[in-house]
Design an enzyme around this catalytic site. Structure first.
Site, short mmCIF file in Angstrom:
data_model
loop_
_atom_site.label_atom_id
_atom_site.label_comp_id
_atom_site.label_asym_id
_atom_site.label_seq_id
_atom_site.Cartn_x
_atom_site.Cartn_y
_atom_site.Cartn_z
N ARG A 1 8.25 11.64 -11.91
CA ARG A 1 9.15 11.43 -10.77
C ARG A 1 10.49 10.86 -11.23
O ARG A 1 10.62 10.45 -12.37
CB ARG A 1 8.49 10.50 -9.73
N ALA B 1 14.83 11.72 -10.38
CA ALA B 1 15.58 12.98 -10.45
C ALA B 1 15.75 13.54 -11.87
O ALA B 1 15.37 14.69 -12.13
CB ALA B 1 16.92 12.81 -9.73
N ASP C 1 19.50 11.12 -6.10
CA ASP C 1 18.80 12.39 -6.25
C ASP C 1 19.73 13.58 -6.08
O ASP C 1 19.48 14.66 -6.61
CB ASP C 1 17.64 12.49 -5.25
O1 MRU Z 1 10.46 9.97 -4.94
P1 MRU Z 1 10.97 9.53 -6.27
O2 MRU Z 1 10.23 8.37 -6.83
O3 MRU Z 1 11.10 10.68 -7.24
O4 MRU Z 1 12.45 9.02 -5.93
C1 MRU Z 1 13.28 8.61 -6.99
C2 MRU Z 1 14.56 8.04 -6.54
O5 MRU Z 1 14.90 8.02 -5.39
C3 MRU Z 1 15.45 7.54 -7.64
O6 MRU Z 1 16.20 6.47 -7.18
C4 MRU Z 1 16.39 8.68 -8.05
O7 MRU Z 1 15.66 9.82 -8.37
C5 MRU Z 1 17.24 8.30 -9.18
S1 MRU Z 1 16.35 8.22 -10.68
C6 MRU Z 1 17.40 7.86 -11.92
#
Ligand code: MRU
Length: 349
Positions: free
Chosen positions: A47, A49, A236
Site C-alpha cells: 500500500r 501510492a 495519492d
Molecule cells: O490506503 P493507503 O494506505 O494506500 O493510503 C495511503 C495514503 O493515503 C498515503 O498517505 C499516500 O499514498 C502517500 S504515500 C507516500
C-alpha cells in the site's frame, strides 16, 4: 529503516512485507504471479501510492515472463489483461497508472519478445530506483521547512512502507532529523485501517524519532493548544490546480491547520501529479467495504445491520495547501502554472 527492502526482486518473484500484519509480525510474502500482486495491492498488503506503482511495475514484468510466444503481437495481446488486472486493483493513487503507462510504452516500443521481457524488468527496476532518488531529493527540500525543535503532525503512513523507498512525508521528517534537528511527531491513528497507529509509529520508533500517537479526533485539540508547528502528509493524486487526494481525514486536518494558522505541507514525487485532471473533483475516490468501519482489526464495534460509509480518500482543495514538496523543489501558489511547468520540465528531461 533500510534493514530490509520493502519490495525485493528475487529473479522470478517479488518479496514484500505484508503491511496488514504490522506492527505485530514482520511477515514476508513471495509473489510470483501478477494476480497475486494485484490481490496484495487490493488487500493493502502492499500500500501507499509510490509503493503501489513500483509493485504494479514488477507485477507486469512478472506477468510478461510467463507469456509463451515469440510473436510481438501475440505477446502484447496477452500482456493487455495483465495490465488491466493490475490497474483495476485500486483507483485513486495515480502512481499505479503512471507506472503501468511507462511499462506499456516499453512493451510497445520493443522488437523481440525476449528483449521486451528483459526491458520490462529493467524498467520496473528503474521506476523503483528513480522513486527512491525522488524521495531523497524531495526530503532534502522539505527538510528546509522544518526548524530545530519543531513538532510535526502527520497522517496515515507516507514513509518507507508506502514508497518502497526513503519516504515522502516521513522522508522529510527523517531528513530533518538526520540533519541534527530535534523533531517531534504526532501521528494520527488513521481510522479505519490504522496506518498511522500501526505503520507510522512502527517506522518512527525504528528511526528513533520521538512520536506520539493520537486518535484522529485529537488533532484539533493539539493544534489549538499551540503544540503543532506544521502538518506534513503524502498524496495519492494531485490535480493540475493543486487539489490533493490523500487518506480520508486529510481534508479535516488541512482545515484545522488553516484555522490555527499552521502550515499544511504535501510531500509527493512528480509522478503523483495528474495534469489530465483540472481539479480534485475529478479524482476517483475509492469506496471500500463498510466492514472496515463497522469492525476494528476484525473486532465488530457497531451493531449488526447498521449502514456504514467508507471512502478511503478525500480531496483537500489547493487553497488549504501551503506548499507541495516535490523532488523538483517546493511549489507554492499559483499551482496551475507552477505544477504545469514542473511536469513539462520533468517530461522533457
Ligand atoms: O490506503 P493507503 O494506505 O494506500 O493510503 C495511503 C495514503 O493515503 C498515503 O498517505 C499516500 O499514498 C502517500 S504515500 C507516500
Amino acid at each position: 529503516m533500510k534493514a530490509f527492502k520493502i519490495i525485493e526482486w528475487l529473479g522470478d518473484r517479488i518479496r514484500v512485507i505484508d503491511q496488514t500484519r504490522l506492527p505485530h509480525e514482520e511477515v514476508f510474502l513471495e509473489l510470483d504471479d501478477y494476480r497475486e500482486v494485484a490481490d496484495a495491492i487490493r488487500g493493502l498488503r502492499i500500500r501507499g501510492a509510490p509503493d503501489i506503482g513500483v509493485a504494479a511495475a514488477y507485477g507486469l514484468a512478472l506477468g510478461a515472463q510467463t507469456i509463451k510466444t515469440d510473436s510481438k503481437d501475440e505477446f502484447l495481446a496477452e500482456l493487455r489483461p495483465v495490465g488491466e488486472t493490475l490497474s483495476s486493483s485500486r483507483p485513486t493513487a495515480v502512481n499505479l497508472f503512471w507506472a503501468l503507462e511507462r511499462m506499456d510504452q516499453v512493451a510497445q516500443s520493443g522488437e523481440e519478445v525476449s528483449q521486451i521481457k528483459a526491458d520490462l524488468l529493467a524498467e520496473a527496476q528503474r521506476i523503483e530506483a528513480e522513486n527512491d532518488e525522488a524521495n531523497r531529493r524531495l526530503s532534502e527540500f522539505g527538510a528546509e521547512l522544518i526548524q530545530d525543535g519543531f513538532t510535526v503532525l502527520t497522517h496515515c503512513n507516507a514513509g518507507s512502507l508506502a514508497t518502497a523507498a526513503y519516504g515522502t512525508a516521513l522522508g522529510v521528517i527523517k531528513r530533518a532529523s538526520e540533519q541534527g534537528k530535534r523533531v517531534m511527531v504526532y501521528a494520527t491513528e488513521t481510522r479505519p485501517l490504522l496506518q498511522g497507529a500501526r505503520l507510522t509509529t512502527w517506522e518512527l520508533l525504528k528511526e528513533n524519532i520521538p512520536v506520539t500517537l493520537i486518535t484522529d479526533n485529537m488533532a484539533g485539540h493539539f493544534m489549538n493548544k499551540g503544540e503543532i508547528d506544521g502538518v506534513i502528509v503524502g498524496a495519492d493524486r494531485i490535480a493540475a490546480n493543486g487539489d490533493v487526494a490523500n487518506k480520508i481525514g486529510t481534508y479535516t486536518l488541512a482545515v484545522l491547520a488553516m484555522e490555527n494558522a499552521i502550515p499544511f505541507y504535501v510531500a509527493a514525487p512528480v509522478s503523483t501529479i495528474d495534469l489530465s485532471l483540472s481539479s480534485g473533483v475529478e479524482i476517483p475516490i475509492e469506496e471500500r467495504s463498510p466492514d472496515e468501519v463497522t469492525s476494528i482489526q476484525g473486532l465488530r464495534v457497531a451493531p449488526e445491520g447498521v449502514r456504514a460509509a467508507n471512502p478511503a480518500f478525500d480531496v483537500t482543495p489547493h487553497n488549504y495547501v501551503s506548499a507541495i514538496i516535490t523532488e523538483k523543489g517546493v511549489i507554492r501558489e499559483p499551482y496551475v502554472e507552477r505544477l504545469g511547468k514542473l511536469a513539462i520540465e520533468n517530461n522533457t528531461g
